[in-house]
Design an enzyme around this catalytic site. Structure first.
Site, PDB file in Angstrom:
ATOM      1  CG  HIS A  62      -1.759  -1.187   1.368  1.00 26.35           C
ATOM      2  ND1 HIS A  62      -2.095  -1.708   2.587  1.00 26.35           N
ATOM      3  CD2 HIS A  62      -2.349  -1.984   0.441  1.00 26.35           C
ATOM      4  CE1 HIS A  62      -2.859  -2.782   2.413  1.00 26.35           C
ATOM      5  NE2 HIS A  62      -3.022  -2.961   1.127  1.00 26.35           N
ATOM      6  CE  LYS A  72       1.718   3.591   4.581  1.00 27.04           C
ATOM      7  NZ  LYS A  72       1.303   2.243   4.163  1.00 27.04           N
ATOM      8  CE1 TYR A 132       0.252  -0.271   8.632  1.00 23.85           C
ATOM      9  CE2 TYR A 132      -1.329  -0.403  10.412  1.00 23.85           C
ATOM     10  CZ  TYR A 132      -0.685  -0.980   9.343  1.00 23.85           C
ATOM     11  OH  TYR A 132      -0.999  -2.252   8.988  1.00 23.85           O
ATOM     12  CG  ASP A 166      -4.113  -5.965   0.055  1.00 24.82           C
ATOM     13  OD1 ASP A 166      -4.312  -4.789  -0.300  1.00 24.82           O
ATOM     14  OD2 ASP A 166      -3.773  -6.277   1.212  1.00 24.82           O
TER      15      ASP A 166
END
Length: 179
Positions: A62, A72, A132, A166
């Site tokens: 992603h 991130k 995250y 996904d």
């Protein structure tokens, strides 16, 4: 403050959180802006997410495309994962290559992922929880991915559990990078 180690991809860093354990449990610092800034990392996080996944799950790969791209900071809070970062930055010496880092919540380990990289992970324990921190707000139209099995990485899971999303991401060879 943080133990920071480089990886085989430029800007992708492995982190160990400072903290302590005793009979009560543990306490770890997962964010300290001055330490991250001193290492040249972004600290302007806009959103925080938490995911829990069962064993055998693969999530990824992603990222968000410009103008909503983000860096991130990912921490494994419990369980164990193989965290994978794929470099999508045109002109980067790591372009098209992936690096894997083993993250384990028993000794909070994290990874800093710069803009222009795709992120995913495989759960190696019965379950895992990841936290995250991202530097941009989620923009659904810019939230895309690369198919997990399209860039030559051996995930070590014969029959992973995947989301429909996904499973349907385009392969790396079909992706025209905007980074």
């Amino acid at each position: 403050m943080f133990e920071i180690r480089t990886s085989d991809l430029p800007g992708v860093l492995a982190l160990r959180a400072p903290g302590s354990r005793d009979a009560r449990g543990s306490f770890h610092k997962l964010m300290h802006a001055p330490s991250l800034a001193a290492a040249g990392l972004r600290t302007d996080f806009a959103e925080v997410y938490c995911s829990t996944s069962a064993g055998g799950v693969i999530r990824g790969m992603h990222f968000q495309v410009p103008p909503h791209q983000h860096a991130k900071l990912v921490w494994c809070l419990s369980g164990a994962v193989t965290d994978v970062v794929l470099d999508l930055r045109r002109g980067s010496p790591g372009y098209g290559r992936a690096v894997a880092l083993d993250l384990d919540g028993a000794a909070p380990a994290g990874v800093y992922i710069p803009e222009g990289c795709a992120h995913g992970f495989a759960v190696r324990s019965s379950a895992a929880t990841l936290l995250y921190l991202v530097t941009s707000v989620h923009a659904p139209a810019a939230d895309v991915g690369i198919r997990w099995d399209s860039f030559g990485f051996d995930w070590g899971i014969a029959h992973p559990t995947l989301s429909d999303r996904d499973s349907l991401h385009p392969g790396l060879d079909a992706f025209d990078t905007p980074f």
